[in-house]
Structure formats: structure tokens, C-alpha cells
Design an enzyme around this catalytic site. Sequence first.
Site, PDB file in Angstrom:
ATOM      1  N   ASP A 170       3.262  15.282  15.136  1.00 51.95           N
ATOM      2  CA  ASP A 170       3.248  15.474  13.675  1.00 51.95           C
ATOM      3  C   ASP A 170       1.810  15.476  13.171  1.00 51.95           C
ATOM      4  OD1 ASP A 170       4.129  15.876  11.126  1.00 51.95           O
ATOM      5  OD2 ASP A 170       4.873  13.844  10.806  1.00 51.95           O
ATOM      6  N   LEU A 173       0.827  -1.210   0.000  1.00 54.23           N
ATOM      7  CA  LEU A 173       0.000   0.000   0.000  1.00 54.23           C
ATOM      8  C   LEU A 173       0.860   1.259   0.000  1.00 54.23           C
ATOM      9  CD1 LEU A 173      -2.652  -1.091   2.672  1.00 54.23           C
ATOM     10  CD2 LEU A 173      -2.930  -1.097   0.183  1.00 54.23           C
TER      11      LEU A 173
END
Length: 495
Positions: free
Chosen positions: A321, A146
Site C-alpha cells: 500500500d 493523533l
Amino acid sequence: MQSFIFFVFLIYGFFPHCQSINDGNIKINLPNQQDVIYRYTRSERGDPAEKEGSVFKLRTTVFFVVYGLLVLLAFIAFLVWRLRRSKTQEKRKNMALMNIYSDLRDTGDAMPEELKNRPLNDKLDYLPYKKQYEIASENLENKSILGSGNFGVVRKGILKMASPKNEEEKKMRLTVAVKSAANCYDISQTSMLAAELRLMCSIGRFPNVLALVGAVTSELRKGRLLIVTEYIDCGDIRKYLIDHRNVFQDHLIEDKTEPDSYLTPISAKRKNYVFKNTDENSDYVIKESLDSLTTSDLLSFGLQIANGMQYLASIPMVHRDLALRNVLLKKNKTIRIADFGMARTHENKSYYIPQKTKDAPVPVRWMSPEAFDTMKFTEKSDVWSFGICLYEIFTLGQLPYPDVPSERIYEYMHSGRRCPQPQHCHVELYDLMKLCWHEKPELRPNFSNCVEYFIGHMKKSASKLLENVDEMLRVEAENQRKLEDWIRVERSESV
């Protein structure tokens, strides 16, 4: 001299019946001793050029033989060195993997008192791996890749139920995402992956946070560690917003009911939500079709991110983040906050390497000023990033500070300048953004305040949408609870 005499008698013994040898113009009779001596002397006094050529050939031959032997010996020595070095490295690697495995399986030392109230990020070494998350490797099948980065690879996987109760359950399969180290021979990557696993075990499950399904640790001593999470099929929100800008339906329009005044600047004119659906029951309701994008979706995304971050802050855990690229979207338009692991790819162009960190790229466009100064992250630095996420949402995926180069972001923030109000953002939500971007961290809201602010805003302007979001999250919480059934070895008959 003795050798020469021996040589003469040797020839005499071997050639007792020879009569003569014709060597050019010289006739030599054997085995006459005088003739033999004469031939030997004649040979020694032969042509100097021939003698020199013979010596040269001999020296050349000896040189190449010796050189070849030296090269061969050097090659053998190199092979022995490589073999020993390889064995040493393999031994060190096996010991390191064994240590990681032991640390993961160990219940952990008692946590120091001063760390108990610290965020999970500060006490990774004391976080245990919960054995109930273990998945038998034969129940997991890896499929296509992926995504991948410098530190990890994510594959699509198919999971079988650990303890099926009937034939129907034996046939059932769950699509999952499987994360592994990009290089299983790199101990640092495996170590970071193990730290991420301990972190996710401690986070638990919550509707707006990517859930851990389980892990395969049984083959860790061979360098194979797999983290299995929910499979989120629609990618990150930022990409979704960018891809659907052309179909966006803006329900936030200028309020015509307010009295117009020449004293009121155009920029200060208020906008309110006007939902245009004719069906009263469908007002504010999120359409699960990914082909549509409306203001309702933007409000829902903002509330869900605040909701997920409120949960993480309550653990407590600092994301460090938070950005739309790290928020994943499901087909039913519920979101999952992800990528709170230790390994970051830092391949995004919005990252910048400041002088202070030398070689560590950081997301400067999402960072608070104090985090940039100290490289220390807190809930309040995450709140700043949340304000940037809202800017991304209501600009449909625009890069923060689009006209400012990355190396000038720090200077731009410290001058007091902030991102402008997005076109599709209600003024009340822009007020929330500005609160999140307060220069002093202690004056910023926490995530509980952000959730309350969002709920209050939506109760006034889109109450049915709020009910819709609450129902979606209730269903998602139940779906996450059912993930336990896939890995639980012993299940009661009532399950």
C-alpha cells in the site's frame, strides 16, 4: 356435601351468641341451623349479574397474576442465559488473548525451508517478538489522540528512560506515537496488532522507515497491547504538498541553450534545473523550514522513498500500500515510510471495491495490473506504486488519474494508458516512472535500480543536494540507534 356441613358447624362454633343478621329485607337468626342454611341458599341464588361480575373479576385477577408470573420467569430465564453466555464469551476471549500472548512470547517453531526466502508478509506466524523491545507500562504515559480508524487508535505518548544513569536522564522524556486496538474486546483487532508488532520487530530500524521504539505486551491477557513508534510530527507528505502549493518554487525551467527547431514539438522541449540561490554554498541545500517548498524538496522526497523501499525489499518485505498518504514527514524534511501493518482503515475515497474482492477495498489508483488481477503483491507491484508516488510528488499531491473514475482504472491501465508527465518533473525522472509502469513486471526496475537511477540523475544536476540528503540520513540513522537507550534495562556506563 361434607364440606358444606363442616362450613355450617364452623360458623356455629364461631358465632354461638349471635342473635340476628339484617341482610336487606331478610332477617336471619343465628346460630339457628335452619337460618344459616337459608342464608347460604339465598346467597347462592343471588343476582346473576353480580355473580357474573365476580367471576369476571376473579378470572381477570387470575390471568394477570399468571401472566405476571410467566413474564417474571421469562425475564429470570433471560438473565440466566445472558449471564451464562457472557461467562462463555469471557472465557473464550481470555483463552484467545492467552493464545495471542503465548504466541507472541514464544520463540516460534522452526520456519519451513520453503518460507525462509519469502517476504515477511508470508511468514508472519513464524516471526518472533523480540523481548528487548518490551517497555514497562509505568514508563509510558498516553496523551491526546493523533488519529483513529476502524481498527486502531494512535495516541501521542511520553516515554521515560528505562534505566537512567543520572539525574539529568531521570528528567528526560521522549515523545512517541502509541498504537492500540480501536476495540480491546475485539480479538481480531488485537490479533492483527500482534502481527504488526512481529512484523515491525523483524523490519528493524532504517532512516527512511518508521522505527519501532518498543511495545507493552505485559497486559495483553487483559486485552491491552501497545505498539510504540517514533513520533513523526508533520503528518503525511501528500497533505504537506497540497498545503504548500502556493509557496512552491519551481527550479525546473525550459532549457534556452538547446537549438530551437520547428521540427521539435513544444511538449518535447527539455527542462533543466536552475537553482536561483545567490549563495554558492546554499545551492541545492534543503531548507529545514516547513514554510518553504522547492524542487530540491521534491527530488529529496523521491530519493528517500526509493531508499526506504530498497531497504524493505532487501529484508525482503512487500509493502502492498505504498502511497504518499503512508509516507510521513519530519520537521527536518526527512521521511518515514509507514503503515505496513495488517489493519487498514480503507476510508480514503481513492480506494475502490472491485468485484473480485467483494468487500475488501483496495488502492486501485496505486495498484499494478497484475496485483489487481491476482490480488498478489510483490516487489515489482511495489515498484509500480513507487512510480505513482513520484507522480504524486511532482504534481504536488494530485490524485493519480484525476479524470478517470475508480471503477474504470483497471480498463484504463490495460489499454496501455498511463499518467502524463507532471509539470514539475524532469524528463529523465518521467522516464523512470514509465519504466516502473511497464506492463510486464519482469521488465520493471527493482528498488536498487531506482535508487541508482535517482543518484545518477542527481549527481549530474544537483550533486550538492545529494550530499545534503546523505548527511541528513546519516544523522537520522544515529538518532534511531539512540532509541535503544530508552528501553534498554541494562546499560553500560559508557552509554
